[in-house]
Design a protein around this motif. Sequence first.
Motif, PDB file in Angstrom:
ATOM      1  N   LYS A 140       0.879  -1.137  -0.134  1.00 33.23           N
ATOM      2  CA  LYS A 140       0.216  -0.042   0.162  1.00 33.23           C
ATOM      3  C   LYS A 140       0.943   1.277  -0.246  1.00 33.23           C
ATOM      4  O   LYS A 140       2.001   1.368   0.675  1.00 33.23           O
ATOM      5  N   ILE A 141       0.531   2.213  -0.832  1.00 27.19           N
ATOM      6  CA  ILE A 141       1.158   3.517  -0.990  1.00 27.19           C
ATOM      7  C   ILE A 141       0.610   4.535  -0.304  1.00 27.19           C
ATOM      8  O   ILE A 141      -0.731   4.760  -0.365  1.00 27.19           O
ATOM      9  N   LYS A 142       1.156   5.324   0.801  1.00 22.16           N
ATOM     10  CA  LYS A 142       0.684   6.253   1.663  1.00 22.16           C
ATOM     11  C   LYS A 142       1.585   7.505   1.591  1.00 22.16           C
ATOM     12  O   LYS A 142       2.691   7.820   1.466  1.00 22.16           O
ATOM     13  N   ASP A 143       0.511   8.695   1.891  1.00 24.83           N
ATOM     14  CA  ASP A 143       1.393   9.840   2.121  1.00 24.83           C
ATOM     15  C   ASP A 143       2.166  10.084   3.450  1.00 24.83           C
ATOM     16  O   ASP A 143       1.488   9.522   4.506  1.00 24.83           O
ATOM     17  N   GLY A 144       3.313  10.109   3.579  1.00 28.39           N
ATOM     18  CA  GLY A 144       4.177  10.271   4.788  1.00 28.39           C
ATOM     19  C   GLY A 144       3.590  11.042   5.776  1.00 28.39           C
ATOM     20  O   GLY A 144       3.890  10.923   6.904  1.00 28.39           O
TER      21      GLY A 144
END
Length: 851
Positions: free
Chosen positions: A32-36
């Motif tokens: 999953k790609i998330k905003d840091g």
Amino acid sequence: MNNAFFKGVWALIGALLLTFTSTAQTITIKGKIKDGYTLDAIPYASINVVGMTTYGTASNERGEFTLQISGPQRKLMVSSVGYDAREVDLSNESEQYEEVFLYAQNAIEAVSVKAPKIRYSNKNNPAVELIRQVVAHRDENRLTGQEYVEYNQYEKLVLGLSNLNEKFKNRKIFKNYQFLFQADTLGTSDSSYILPAFMEEKYSKNYFRKDPKTTAQEILAHKQADFDPRFVDNSGVSNYLQRLYDEVEIYDNNVTILTNQFLSPIANSAPTFYRFYITDTITTDHEKLVELSFFPRNKNNLLFKGKLHITLDGHYAVRYASMTVNKEINLNFVRGLNIELFFEKDNQEKYYLTRSNLDIEFSLSEKGKGIRGTRVVMIDNYTSGLVRADSVYRLAKETPTKPTKNDIPVDWTSIRPEPLSANEANVYANIEGLQTMSSFKRIMDISALVLAGYKQFGPVEVGPVNTFYSYNPVEGLRLRLGGRTTELFSERFYMEGFGAYGTNDQKWKYFVSGTYALNKKSPYKFPQHYIRASASYDTRIPGQNLEFIQEDNVLLSFKRGEDLSYLYNHQYRLDYKAEFEGNFAITSGINIWKQMPAGVLSYQQPQPDGSMRTISELNTTEFNLGFRWAPNEQFYQGKTYRTPIFNEYPIFNVNYTAGLKNVLNGEYNYHNFTAGAFKRVYLSQFGYADVNVDGTYILGNNIPYPLLTIHRANQTYAYQLSSYNLMNFMEFVSDHHAALQVQYYMNGFLFNKIPLLKRLKLREVFSFKGIYGGLRDSNNPDLSDQVYAWQRNSDGVVSSYTFTGSPYMEASFGVANIFKILRVDAVKRLSYLDHPNAPTWGIRARIKFDF
């Protein structure tokens, strides 16, 4: 979607609930790609394998992704517009999960404040100019733009229960199977599980020739996880799933998924319905690509959102596509939909589809349990320009498109482009094992009773339960008990019958039939080839020929207006049917038929002295011959009926019936010719229309009206598709007619524009039905005393007519998708309003399941 298909689907779900698999994936990365900063998911982020240009994917709208690779490379490059790219090192594990955090670039943050103030326009928009170039070069880049093409194709369809929580996993029934539950990394929570439970594979050789246009597919291997055929039509389930998970052809104007048409982002009219943005440039060792992102102008229309990678070599071909849909879209039971398409160059430097992934998750709620299905198509050995002999194309086209059994000897490990995961490989064995589990058998037995209406008792089953009780004014309370044999009795010979008793007329009715298959398989499996003999004595409303439902169904007991015209029918029939692989069918038969009037119905013939002679019965002997052609038809097969899975292909019917005088008590000679055609017309964003045309011409003189065409009326409160819903029983009779019926489903195109309605996901339905015909003088009771007088109602008023100078017409406007299952129509009758008891308006309802 017809309700009958759900009988099989819910039975299939019952099997899914008891199917357990083990798991382990080879060289698979999920994540999953998330905003840091905000921890929000980042949709449509690019994930590529460093050093391998052929491997890559994109995150879906929830930021999730799955990527399978092979080779020594163990590093991913993750990027998204407005974020700093990041490299991720992978381990040597065969299956791993990566949660990747990207951090926004400062420059992009400043621009985002101003972005809403920019008015989007197609004019002078480089993204729109680029997509127009793609559209202009579309024909040369698609398969049909080539002269000769051949390739091998592998297809895999996997279905399983998804988003199962800890509570479900820890149920007592699963106590000994905990090790089979596996984490679902694409689920809606961090503690969800998935149980793969159904799979089908197909490997084929495909040929295409432009002139003369020929598309042929030779199935080399086929394998499917089958359920007990007593409960589930496995071929029908496969057909329906293949229809839901249709092949994605992005170069078509419309992409068919879930039996609906979505406008392609590279359709001719795409700039009218989509917004396009150039969001990135991609440079590889071999080429330069432009990333083109697209979004629907109206989020409620049947449109995609996602991105395309476009080549800049002058061909403007699609190199990669990632597409999904908005949650606001008017779809039922769909929690997620994701598409990925990959293209490579062929031997003539043109791009062709090498792989497509279609992932759809179904659910009744946003966070509850669901059913997730994934269809993967992989193509190899793609060759353009290779000319084959005509015999090659003809042989491939004549080869059955799907073997009926999993008995083709083949080494699947050698033909699969990538190995199955351990849980997928176990699906076949698990489904086979289910058939021996008593708990599974109980669930399927209960499902058959509740949904199909039959209770099994070994070699026989009793039902349908909805006919055990009904009411009509002639019989009064009607009690019925029936049943039929199953495969346990015989796989080639089936018997069916019932007995019924009316408390008013105090008469017993019955039906009994025997069907024998002539092709060493069940007479209810395609292709059918059987002979059937039957005998019956029962009541019927003249002119009513209900399909898929018994006339004594309890739900049809409630009718408007006068319902007193009935027949006692004594019939002996012998029928023959043969189907062929091209979906062409031949039927023929002999029918010995005695009709005896009941209720207010009577047979009266004028006499020279002005009196009326009452005739107690009408005897006919008929021979019939019929032809049906339904090219590329798919259907779900029940025990005694079929539910068609409609597509864009037409269906044709032609029938001939001959009345045989002085043969087995037959009293009349006549020749009845009927023909009809059905076509579903897809209108892209504007929905679709079902169009029916039919006509009849009966040759013969002095034929009484019971042997002519008594047009199908409806006095119930259920909306019937093939009947005239505001016509009274026996109201119109003809010996020649032509009819048109149109059902237009807009799929919410108008309602989606209305704020108060779009949240309810209601859909508009319009219909029109018209019929015109007449009677020749010799068959018209108004002009001839050689035939029966017109039928009269209980007040002695004539209640049957023929058409007099104008057609019968009715129209309706309906609101469909109420609670996702209900359609309600306001029906208006447009002609012959002066007939006795002719209704002007009516409200009718119908249960209808649709995606």
